[in-house]
Design a protein around this motif. Sequence first.
Motif, PDB file in Angstrom:
ATOM      1  N   LYS A  35       0.829  -1.210   0.000  1.00 10.03           N
ATOM      2  CA  LYS A  35       0.000   0.000   0.000  1.00 10.03           C
ATOM      3  C   LYS A  35       0.862   1.258   0.000  1.00 10.03           C
ATOM      4  O   LYS A  35       0.567   2.231  -0.700  1.00 10.03           O
ATOM      5  CB  LYS A  35      -0.941  -0.012   1.198  1.00 10.03           C
ATOM      6  N   LEU A  36       1.935   1.232   0.789  1.00  7.45           N
ATOM      7  CA  LEU A  36       2.838   2.388   0.818  1.00  7.45           C
ATOM      8  C   LEU A  36       3.473   2.618  -0.551  1.00  7.45           C
ATOM      9  O   LEU A  36       3.686   3.758  -0.966  1.00  7.45           O
ATOM     10  CB  LEU A  36       3.929   2.184   1.873  1.00  7.45           C
ATOM     11  N   SER A  37       3.763   1.523  -1.252  1.00 13.24           N
ATOM     12  CA  SER A  37       4.354   1.629  -2.587  1.00 13.24           C
ATOM     13  C   SER A  37       3.378   2.301  -3.551  1.00 13.24           C
ATOM     14  O   SER A  37       3.780   3.128  -4.381  1.00 13.24           O
ATOM     15  CB  SER A  37       4.733   0.240  -3.097  1.00 13.24           C
ATOM     16  N   SER A  56      -3.027  -1.773 -13.774  1.00  8.76           N
ATOM     17  CA  SER A  56      -2.234  -1.191 -12.691  1.00  8.76           C
ATOM     18  C   SER A  56      -2.710   0.225 -12.365  1.00  8.76           C
ATOM     19  O   SER A  56      -2.837   0.596 -11.195  1.00  8.76           O
ATOM     20  CB  SER A  56      -0.747  -1.161 -13.073  1.00  8.76           C
ATOM     21  N   VAL A  57      -2.980   1.015 -13.405  1.00  6.66           N
ATOM     22  CA  VAL A  57      -3.459   2.382 -13.182  1.00  6.66           C
ATOM     23  C   VAL A  57      -4.818   2.362 -12.500  1.00  6.66           C
ATOM     24  O   VAL A  57      -5.094   3.174 -11.614  1.00  6.66           O
ATOM     25  CB  VAL A  57      -3.543   3.152 -14.518  1.00  6.66           C
ATOM     26  N   LEU A  94      -5.928   4.201  -9.004  1.00  4.31           N
ATOM     27  CA  LEU A  94      -7.089   5.077  -8.859  1.00  4.31           C
ATOM     28  C   LEU A  94      -7.950   4.670  -7.665  1.00  4.31           C
ATOM     29  O   LEU A  94      -8.563   5.524  -7.010  1.00  4.31           O
ATOM     30  CB  LEU A  94      -7.939   5.053 -10.134  1.00  4.31           C
ATOM     31  N   SER A  95      -8.003   3.372  -7.387  1.00  2.95           N
ATOM     32  CA  SER A  95      -8.797   2.919  -6.238  1.00  2.95           C
ATOM     33  C   SER A  95      -8.229   3.473  -4.930  1.00  2.95           C
ATOM     34  O   SER A  95      -8.986   3.781  -3.996  1.00  2.95           O
ATOM     35  CB  SER A  95      -8.851   1.387  -6.192  1.00  2.95           C
ATOM     36  N   PHE A  96      -6.897   3.635  -4.861  1.00  2.00           N
ATOM     37  CA  PHE A  96      -6.276   4.210  -3.665  1.00  2.00           C
ATOM     38  C   PHE A  96      -6.580   5.710  -3.574  1.00  2.00           C
ATOM     39  O   PHE A  96      -6.827   6.224  -2.480  1.00  2.00           O
ATOM     40  CB  PHE A  96      -4.764   3.978  -3.686  1.00  2.00           C
ATOM     41  N   PRO A  98     -12.976  13.157  -7.252  1.00  2.00           N
ATOM     42  CA  PRO A  98     -12.623  13.332  -8.672  1.00  2.00           C
ATOM     43  C   PRO A  98     -12.490  12.021  -9.434  1.00  2.00           C
ATOM     44  O   PRO A  98     -12.634  12.012 -10.663  1.00  2.00           O
ATOM     45  CB  PRO A  98     -11.285  14.065  -8.604  1.00  2.00           C
ATOM     46  N   VAL A  99     -12.241  10.929  -8.727  1.00  3.00           N
ATOM     47  CA  VAL A  99     -12.036   9.644  -9.417  1.00  3.00           C
ATOM     48  C   VAL A  99     -13.333   9.155 -10.054  1.00  3.00           C
ATOM     49  O   VAL A  99     -13.305   8.451 -11.063  1.00  3.00           O
ATOM     50  CB  VAL A  99     -11.481   8.591  -8.428  1.00  3.00           C
TER      51      VAL A  99
END
Length: 452
Positions: free
Chosen positions: A117-119, A204-205, A209-211, A232-233
Amino acid sequence: MSALPRGVTQVLWKNKTKTKEKQVKFRVRVNKKVNGIPFKIDQLCDTLEEAKDLLATCQSNIGRQTLNKIELEQNEKAKKIADILTSPPISFYIKKYIAENIPEMQDDLKKRNRASKLSFFKTIGNTAIPDRHNEIAQPLLNAGGLLAQMAQNTISNSGKKRFADFKPEQITYMEINDYIKARLSTPAVSRYGTNLGRNVSKISVSRELSFIKKLFDNLRHQENRFKGIPNPVTEYDKDLLKNRDPKNDYRLSDEDKEILFNALDKHPNPEMKQICLLSYYCGFRRSEIVPLTWEQVRLNENYIQLYQTKSGRPRKVIITKQAREILESIPRKENQPRLFTYTLYGFSGSFDKFNERIGMKDKGFHFHFFRREAISNLVFNIGQATGMDGSNFSILISELLGIENVRHLEKNHLAELPTNTLNSQIDIMKSVGHNNKQTTKRYSPIKIPTKN
């Protein structure tokens, strides 16, 4: 004391001490216009010499210009600090979100999940996108027409900044669109930093966006002023991620199974083979099988109790005949509660190197595919036992394998399986993806008799 120069006065300054003694200081005050340009300074000095030097500086053209520049820089700095305090950038809220929702953990699985998650957040924050809020370009953008196009070209070519440096209220669906475009044009690299020869995938993108979406959903719980801010997502241009990269439909062929299982037989560490086969027969995730303890293994009751799972809910894993044989072959070590000595990170690295060495990585195979094979085998077994299509038992299968999203299971696994009744040995072999009976006998939990 000699008379003080004009513009310098002596003052008594109260110290913030218990004795409350007063200290002598010297104030330099200059307020005048030079060539029509106002110049003002009001500053305390500790000694008379410092005050005289400052006064002399004020009386020279170069000195006044320097002091004006310093004052402007200090005022600008003060404005920026005040702006940051009243409206911090998104990086501030990312750190706050991490501190509150992704705390440090000692457990290997949770440490691994946290690092992942940090990554994601690091990648998000470091991605540079056009700055549409640039002070120079913004008026032109608002003007529209040709001026707006010129401003947009200026922004696209040079006016970029990190996503982390934008304020939350500055991030609209336009910034999200820019983020998607920036990421899709970024070369993809492996976890070891090697270039994969392609750009970052749409899948991957989409995960990134979910994060961002979760972060904005959380903002309203951090400050009242974000209560009405739109996420905004939810409004980005969906066409940018249309036709996402197809999922990996790779299945182990007879030839691949021969390569894989023969290589596991020869692996110097028997734990590698044991972990892989237990996942193949029971559908364990890597994060579930590697840290397994003997306390979780209930051979007499024919199940393994999992406490830490991807969904966060505990579940029981049924022990198949082949899995029982493997478990019974693993020696119990004194004062060692775990079945395996691998750490989660250690096993991940070892398996990746093993997978690459035997050429399976280039074919698209990775550890999670053992679980995919287990799902297919389980569907087939249930179908055999009931005489019905195994895909009719999606709820039961999802419970046994700990799959939280039943629709995901049906779409990504069950929909690909044969739906006809399995009446013959040929049908069975086709169902499990085998071309010959010997392979099915060796590797599948279903034992099919073979002719001598």
